[in-house]
Design an enzyme around this catalytic site. Structure first.
Site, PDB file in Angstrom:
ATOM      1  CE  LYS A   1      -5.159   1.959   2.741  1.00 48.11           C
ATOM      2  NZ  LYS A   1      -4.046   1.197   3.328  1.00 48.11           N
ATOM      3  CE  LYS A  17      -6.817  -1.311   2.663  1.00 45.09           C
ATOM      4  NZ  LYS A  17      -5.469  -1.825   2.951  1.00 45.09           N
ATOM      5  CG  ASP A  73      -2.003  -1.051   1.177  1.00 48.09           C
ATOM      6  OD1 ASP A  73      -1.854  -2.016   0.399  1.00 48.09           O
ATOM      7  OD2 ASP A  73      -3.010  -0.906   1.893  1.00 48.09           O
TER       8      ASP A  73
END
Lengths: 318, 856
Positions: free
Chosen positions: A218, A254, A155
């Site tokens: 995300k 996400k 991430d």
């Protein structure tokens, strides 16, 4: 992982055409939260679905091997076995989608999961998480180390400075390099939406991240003042849809940060279903970044099965 | 009240039963399909139970034995021998309750109850009325759940919409108007209540429409007789009961139920002072004819075909959301739904793609299910009507897209439908379509968008989607509608005026603006109560009985010499018509004599005809856009200039008045001076009545613009011919209208002399047009002209009736005096009150949501 987003050239003219009307987005975001309520069996099924999409996360300064290890076991057994049996769902292999930790804890997590004989991927945050305010060189190195340590998903956070100063080309180039550094690992790009200044910037940053080849986009690190809100999510999934229509690549989404209740989880699922369709309702394309969410979902499941509200100590802690 | 207690007991019992079931069922197994559906191979989110009739509702219905009478004078009235009507659940067809088909006697009883109640209610102090409305608001709030359930079952509206949109809005209206009731003595101090108001409701959004009409009527001290649509009666009855429960005095709000004929009978009742109608255009038209000349005020909220305009600079996804919300709300049966989609060509394809995707997500089904987006249509007949229009469009080569996905197998449902590739000539574009069928057209430029948006006889509402503020505002101002939403749709609030122009009717609901529908100026006495015995169809259809000038006649003004000593003949003085900024000979090529007060011929004036009216209206329209866009300052300057030039002719004009009427020198001079004052008065108002900010619940700006009405035909009275002429002319043009003046038939000279003043005062040609001749004939011509937006008529009772009757063609606004009550033009209230501003403007609400600041 899915076919994978190969990325495209940076298309600045596409960025220039982006229009986001905030009041209208807020209205729609409000509606989505009330118009698709699910009840009873359906609700339980949706909640279990949510569990399989969770990136069970711990991102704290005081993380040690012991709590990371405990988290990994919880990831493998997210819902008490007897509850699953009562719903006849015990043989469906329900685990969370991943375990998400800091780079320094990747090795611990990988070890714990191996010991538990479990193939849940370990995700690591990287690139100067959460602010991204470190040199590009060290940010890239961080990715490589995490991958070496066994992280299957990375991430990354983007450099918000580049968004706020409008340096889209540089941003595109940086994310491209992140992508290369990830190698085979799955890359989720954190936009840090709470620090982007406008929903229009959120949309543009989403596009740039996808053009640069992100597998997921995300919302936030969980460390900004404003994290995963429905309006932000709405804007991002629209960007995902646009990108899919234009390029044929399916990019995952996400939301992370501030998602704590089972009800929140249901809202996110219905947002995805409404805006992207059923195809996106699976861990390959949808994740919920959360730490305490699982406990609340488990309690709701407990209630669904027994008709009673659980105390926290009725359920194993993460 | 008993039923509340029963209701509670019942709901407790039922809850108990449900609980037991749960126990015996044991732990709930997740069915395989639930898990799979969630996996999303296909299909739908969950809807495992069809919704039952909720216990709360059942209790209320049963406490009345599922049979209702009228609600008159604070109690149920159940006269024998009436037919009944059965209300059914629109989704399941289940029987809900029976109501009465009232007749003339019931109307009489209700109106007489209202008339009696008015004696007290109308005299009540503002504060007492405010308290009553406040208490009613509180009581409605307590029963929101029941009201929304009933509204949903009664009208087929989604429970979700009834609960989340309508009911909060209804409650807000009662609170808002409790406020206006309190403030009447301050904010409406020159006005008084009318008396008894008849409210006729439509079948879509019955409860909201009820609040729209009833709240301001009661707040201003009127009493109400209400007749709900024949298919949606229950909420009105419940509301009346709730009002009585909250202590509203008997007779203040009465409800009678019945078919359309009952509505007509009610509207025809002679003791009414106002009819507030919402419904179809055709019904509105016939109501206008039926009430012509009776002195009843009329407000009409009729159909609409509201354009939804999307520019290439819009947030397309949000526009799709707005459209879905706007249009498929209430199955497309709401009048204010955006039923005509106008897309800029450059983004049309992209937009349609997004729209089709979203349409695929819509869910059709039981209106009580919160997760449904569309409920059932009113009946099978309606579905067939929609289907036939769609079939016709397909035959014309249109592309039809229908989202069949979630359509239930039975019941009067119709899938969300999109029609593209049609043209302005198609029937589905021209006609109002009550159903979930959306028509899409494209445009090239903003100018064309406005032209297309205005190319409809309706003018209720519109929305404009663009992120470009200058474009949004200009288009909002250019659309001929009552409400424009920028980047939104269907936003409503009690503080905002809502209503149409053109054939969407007149009168406003909501805001301070709606109060004017239910009051008259304090000085005014209600004009004649009986309809003039008159055949409106034939009245004043010819230029008149007066024979054309007879050359044999001896009354020739030339005999008056300009210089008695030298015996010269005076120069012939024959006034022409004045339009388009020039003097024109009449089409009839004949003249009429004007006599002085002794009966001698003073001059000749042109005998105008319908053809001249046509030319004058054309000239007025040519001038109108430019004049309306002129700055307020410039318009004021021109009015001051008129005053300056009139002042130069003060003595001359006064002597003309003296010769013409029998006033003395002093009175004549006074009339000229008052006219000058009046010009100053209205010049001062040029930049002080443009509108207000409406304090709605919107985060953003909700503005009220008072715009020109358009081309106004004005027929002037004989009294104080100069002053009355100026008093009518000045407010009309200062607010940006262009006028066609028909001067007093008996004393036309002051008006005709005025064209020399007009010529010298920079008034653009066409702004003021003066057509002399047979007043009633010319007024009829104006009233029948489809492109005249309003007619003001000060003349006979018969003429008033004829004007109102003829206005039904394009449903123009009318302001007539019913031939009664000499208005004292020199009085500031009577000759220049707020009424004049109200008549000279029409308001447009523009909603502008704001917001872009986000997080840090």
């Amino acid at each position: 992982m899915a076919a994978g987003n190969q990325g495209t050239e940076l298309d600045l003219s596409w960025l220039a055409r982006v229009r986001v009307n905030q009041p209208a987005v807020l209205r729609r975001a409000e509606q989505i939260q009330t118009r698709r309520a699910v009840k009873k069996n359906w609700q339980a099924a949706w909640l279990l679905r949510a569990v399989t999409c969770i990136d069970l996360t711990t991102l704290s300064g005081d993380d040690t091997p012991s709590n990371v290890c405990r988290l990994c076991y919880k990831a493998k057994h997210p819902i008490r076995e007897d509850l699953l049996q009562a719903m006849n769902m015990h043989d469906k292999g329900i685990t969370t989608a991943a375990v998400c930790v800091y780079p320094a804890r990747v090795a611990d997590a990988v070890k714990a999961l191996r010991a538990a004989n479990c193939d849940i991927p370990v995700a690591s945050v990287a690139t100067g998480f959460p602010a991204g305010q470190t040199a590009l060189k060290t940010r890239l190195e961080e990715i490589r180390i995490a991958v070496e340590d066994g992280a299957k998903e990375i991430d990354v956070v983007i450099n918000r400075t580049l968004v706020l100063t409008g340096q889209w080309e540089v941003l595109f180039e940086e994310i491209r390099q992140f992508r290369q550094a990830c190698g085979e690992a799955h890359m989720k790009t954190i936009l840090g939406t709470g620090e982007l200044g406008s929903l229009t910037n959120v949309y543009k940053a989403s596009l740039v991240a996808m053009m640069a080849g992100s597998d997921f986009i995300k919302t936030s690190t969980g460390k900004e003042a404003v994290n995963a809100t429905v309006p932000v999510g709405l804007v991002m999934v629209r960007a995902i849809r646009d990108f899919f229509w234009r390029t044929g690549y399916k990019v995952g989404f996400k939301p992370a940060g501030g998602i704590r209740t089972a009800k929140d989880a249901l809202v996110w699922l219905s947002l995805i279903k409404e805006e992207l369709g059923d195809e996106w309702l699976k861990p390959e394309l949808f994740r919920l970044g959360a730490s305490s969410l699982l406990a609340d979902i488990e309690r709701q499941i407990y209630h669904h099965v027994t008709g009673r509200y659980a105390a926290y100590h009725d359920l194993p802690m993460a | 009240m008993d039923w509340i207690r029963q209701m509670w007991a019942k709901s407790q019992k039922e809850r108990g039963v449900a609980g037991e079931e749960e126990e015996t069922n044991g732990p709930r197994l997740i069915k395989e399909e639930a898990w799979n559906l969630c996996k999303g191979l296909e299909g739908d989110p969950p809807n495992d139970t069809s919704v039952q009739e909720p216990p709360l509702l059942k209790a209320w219905l049963e406490s009345h034995g599922r049979s209702f009478g009228h609600f008159v004078d604070g109690k149920w009235l159940k006269p024998g021998g009436r037919e009944t009507y059965a209300t059914k659940n629109p989704t399941t067809g289940e029987h809900l309750a029976t109501t009465l088909q009232g007749n003339g006697e019931d109307v009489k009883a209700a109106v007489s109850a209202a008339t009696n109640a008015f004696q007290i209610w109308g005299q009540q102090s503002a504060h007492v009325r405010a308290r009553h409305l406040y208490n009613v608001a509180r009581n409605i709030q307590k029963h929101q759940r029941l009201l929304s359930l009933l509204e949903s079952l009664d009208s087929g509206k989604l429970l979700r919409d009834a609960r989340d949109a309508d009911l909060p809005l209804v409650v807000r209206h009662f609170y808002h108007y409790a406020g206006w009731a309190q403030l009447m003595e301050v904010e409406m101090k020159d006005w008084k209540p009318l008396g008894v108001v008849a409210v006729l409701l439509p079948r879509n959004s019955p409860l909201l429409t009820l609040a729209w009409k009833v709240c301001p009527a009661l707040a201003m001290g009127n009493t109400v007789v209400l007749k709900p649509a024949s298919s949606t009666r229950l909420t009105a009855l419940l509301l009346a009961e709730l009002c009585a429960q909250a202590g509203l005095p008997p007779g203040v709000l009465n409800v009678v139920t019945g078919d359309q004929g009952l509505g007509e009978a009610l509207a025809a009742h002679s003791d009414l002072d106002q009819v507030a109608f919402a419904g179809s255009v055709e019904a509105g038209r016939s109501l206008r004819c039926a009430t012509a000349g009776t002195g009843k005020k009329l407000s009409l909220q009729l159909g609409g075909k509201s354009p939804f305009i999307v520019f290439d600079s819009a947030d397309l996804d949000s526009a799709v959301d707005g459209l879905v919300d706007a249009f498929w709300l209430n199955q497309g049966q709401a009048h204010n739904a955006g039923s005509q989609l106008l897309l800029q060509e450059s983004i049309a394809k992209d937009f349609i793609q997004r729209l089709k995707r979203r349409m695929g997500q819509l869910r059709v089904g039981d209106s009580l299910d919160k997760a449904m987006d569309l409920g059932a249509l009113a009946d099978e007949k309606q579905r067939d009507a929609i289907e036939s229009l769609v079939v016709e469009a397909r035959a014309e080569g249109a592309e039809i897209f229908q989202a069949w996905a979630a359509l239930p197998s039975s019941g009067p449902f119709y899938p969300p439908t999109l029609i593209t590739g049609v043209y302005t000539t198609s029937r589905c574009v021209r006609e109002e379509m009550f159903g979930p069928v959306l028509i899409s057209l494209t445009f090239r430029t903003a100018k064309e968008a406005v032209a297309l948006g205005n190319s409809t006889p309706y003018g209720l509402a519109a929305s404009v989607w663009t992120e470009t503020l200058p474009l949004a505002l200009e288009v909002a101002r250019s659309l001929q509608v009552g409400t424009v939403w920028i980047n939104g749709h269907n936003m409503l609030d009690a503080a905002s005026a809502f209503g149409g122009c053109k054939e969407s009717g007149y009168g406003r609901d909501g805001g301070k603006e709606s109060l004017y529908e239910y009051v008259r100026p304090k000085w005014e006495i209600r004009p004649c109560s009986s309809a003039a015995d008159l055949n409106c169809k034939t009245f004043a259809t010819s230029q008149g009985t007066e024979a054309p000038l007879n050359p044999g006649e001896k009354r020739v003004p030339h005999s008056v010499t300009s210089d008695p000593d030298r015996n010269f003949p005076s120069v012939d003085r024959t006034y022409k018509l004045y339009y388009g900024g020039a003097q024109k000979r009449p089409d009839s090529m004949s003249s009429r004599a004007v006599l002085d007060h002794t009966g001698k011929i003073l001059a000749y004036v042109a005998d105008g005809s319908i053809k001249d009216i046509r030319n004058a209206v054309e000239a007025a329209h040519k001038a109108a856009p430019g004049w309306a866009k002129q700055t307020a300052h410039t318009r004021a300057q021109i009015l001051y200039y008129l005053a300056e030039n009139l002042e130069l002719r003060r003595a001359e004009v006064a002597s003309q008045l003296e010769a013409l009427t029998s006033v003395g020198r002093e009175d004549a001079l006074r009339e000229v001076d008052l006219s000058l004052q009046r010009l100053f008065h209205w010049a001062a108002y040029s930049d002080k009545y443009g509108g207000t900010v409406q304090e709605t619940v919107l985060y953003g700006a909700s503005l009220l613009f008072r715009e020109p009405v358009g081309v106004v035909g004005i027929t002037c009275p004989d009294e104080q011919p100069l002053l009355s002429f100026i008093s009518l002319l000045a407010p009309a043009i200062i607010r940006g209208n262009c006028v066609v003046m028909v001067p007093s038939e008996r004393y036309p000279l002051p008006a005709l002399d005025f064209y020399q003043v007009l010529d010298t005062s920079d008034v653009p040609g066409g702004v003021v047009n003066i057509i002399s001749g047979n007043q009633d004939h010319l007024s009829r011509g104006l009233a029948e002209h489809q492109d005249v937006q309003a007619v003001w008529y000060f003349g006979s009772k018969e003429g008033s009736a004829a004007v109102e009757w003829a206005s039904s063609g394009n449903l123009k606004r009318t302001w007539v005096n019913y031939g009664a009550g000499r208005r004292c033009w020199s009085d500031l209230q009577e000759g220049a009150g707020e009424e004049f501003l109200y008549q000279a403007t029409q308001c447009k609400s523009v909603w502008m949501p704001m917001g872009d600041i986000f997080a840090n």
